[in-house]
Design an enzyme around this catalytic site. Structure first.
Site: not given
Ligand code: 1CP
Length: 355
Positions: A28, A32, A41, A78, A155
């Site tokens: 990540r 943010r 964003r 994502d 999910y």
């Molecule tokens: O790593 C990076 O910089 C690339 C971006 C990235 C990646 C690899 C994002 C951006 N998401 C992911 C993968 C992802 N998404 C995973 C696997 C990795 C991990 O475990 O962290 C999972 C489980 C998700 C699902 C997801 N999408 C969540 C998690 C929800 C939960 O159950 O805990 C969330 C919050 C998102 C939205 C998201 N994806 C990425 C960002 C920066 C965000 C937040 C959205 C925002 O900007 O408000």
């Protein structure tokens, strides 16, 4: 060791070839905690529009690379793009997280699903990969990624993030055939999605099995690991010699490292509960290890972060085969000055381990 071209450090570490310093990237890393990410964003309107606009997704992929001395970029996207392309109606709202309007809960709903065509249905992702590769111009390699079938299924069946996974586990226990059918469709989807990312220019691939660790040992093997093995075999088959190295990360999977390493992957991601010294003894002769600082350490004082980096480097020990990372994604409220410190300290303190 003579200095390694920075663009090669990460990929050489994955192959366990000699390098000059331990490479680092951060799960990540585009997110943010960076003010420039929040600005882009806001410009996009919301998170999904950001993912689906290649110019903007490319911009945020590059932001952490411009700010820090990271050794790899990861595609900004994502894991939920696949179920979104399957028509489940994804929304990602600030403070709420991902939600599906049409969760998949019945046998009928599962059997109606089909694997998306990556170029037709997820073309925006491939376009982003191509743009990022061209903008990076060889400075650092680009990592593509997908969720594991099990993690995607959590999910899709729960309809949102879950704490106890009771809906998806009930499907797994009471309707194993339906669950396997869903996982099979997802495995096929991930194979063609990652093949397309590799063909578009992704130089390493990571599979995020964020929720594999909530399963029993037996269920992990049957409902998560076997599909990840199938994906790796499928990528071998599709991409042959051109298959990029694969990193597999099961959060909470520290007890099963031998099984994870036996899938044919080149790298295994470790969360912070794993002792990296023991992990190296167990699987370090077969795969590269990626990890594994507790993300919360970035809230600690500077000297404590430096001390922790030294401990992890020392526990891994001398030689190649380690990619430094956090044990899970960086938190949104971390001060980016701490990230700069972490990246620089890993490079500086790791030199003696690569003589
Ligand atoms: O790593 C990076 O910089 C690339 C971006 C990235 C990646 C690899 C994002 C951006 N998401 C992911 C993968 C992802 N998404 C995973 C696997 C990795 C991990 O475990 O962290 C999972 C489980 C998700 C699902 C997801 N999408 C969540 C998690 C929800 C939960 O159950 O805990 C969330 C919050 C998102 C939205 C998201 N994806 C990425 C960002 C920066 C965000 C937040 C959205 C925002 O900007 O408000």
């Amino acid at each position: 060791m003579e200095s390694t071209n920075k663009s090669e450090r990460f990929l050489r570490a994955l192959q366990r070839k000699p390098i000059d310093r331990t490479p680092i990237w951060i799960m990540r890393q585009a997110g943010r905690y960076l003010p420039e990410y929040r600005a882009t964003r806001a410009k996009a309107g919301d998170f999904l529009k950001l993912c689906k606009t290649p110019e903007l997704a490319c911009e945020v992929t590059l932001q952490p690379i411009q700010r820090f001395d990271l050794d790899a970029a990861i595609l900004f996207s994502d894991i939920l793009t696949i179920p979104d392309a399957m028509g489940l109606g994804l929304t990602v709202d600030e403070g709420v997280g991902p939600r599906f309007a049409n969760p998949v809960r019945s046998k009928d709903a599962v059997y109606r699903l089909s694997a998306p065509d990556p170029e037709a249905d997820l073309g925006y992702v491939m376009e982003t990969v191509r743009l990022v590769r061209s903008e990076l111009d060889g400075r650092v390699p680009l990592i593509g990624f997908a969720g594991s079938p099990w993690t995607l299924a959590t999910y899709m069946v729960e309809g949102q993030s879950s704490k106890d996974f009771s809906v998806v586990k009930t499907m797994m226990f009471d309707q194993p055939e339906t669950a396997h059918r869903l996982l099979q469709t997802l495995a096929q989807s991930v194979i063609s999605y990652l093949t397309a990312q590799a063909n578009a220019g992704a130089q390493a691939l990571m599979i995020f099995d964020t929720w594999g660790g909530v399963l029993t040992r037996r269920d992990y093997d049957a409902f998560s690991l076997s599909y990840m093995s199938q994906i790796i075999a499928g990528l071998d088959d599709q991409l042959k010699e051109a298959r990029p190295p694969i990193i597999l990360f099961t959060k909470g999977g520290g007890q099963w490292l031998e099984s994870t390493a036996a899938t044919g992957c080149e790298g295994v991601g470790l969360d912070w509960t794993v002792d990296i010294k023991q992990a190296r003894r167990r699987i370090g002769d077969r795969v590269c290890l990626q990890g594994n600082m507790d993300p919360n350490l970035l809230y600690a004082r500077e000297h404590r972060i430096i001390e922790e980096v030294e401990i992890i480097l020392q526990q891994y020990g001398s030689g190649s085969g380690h990619v430094f990372n956090l044990g899970h994604g960086i938190h949104p409220t971390i001060d980016h000055a701490r990230v700069k410190l972490l990246v620089d300290v890993v490079h500086e303190l790791s030199m003696p381990y690569h003589k």
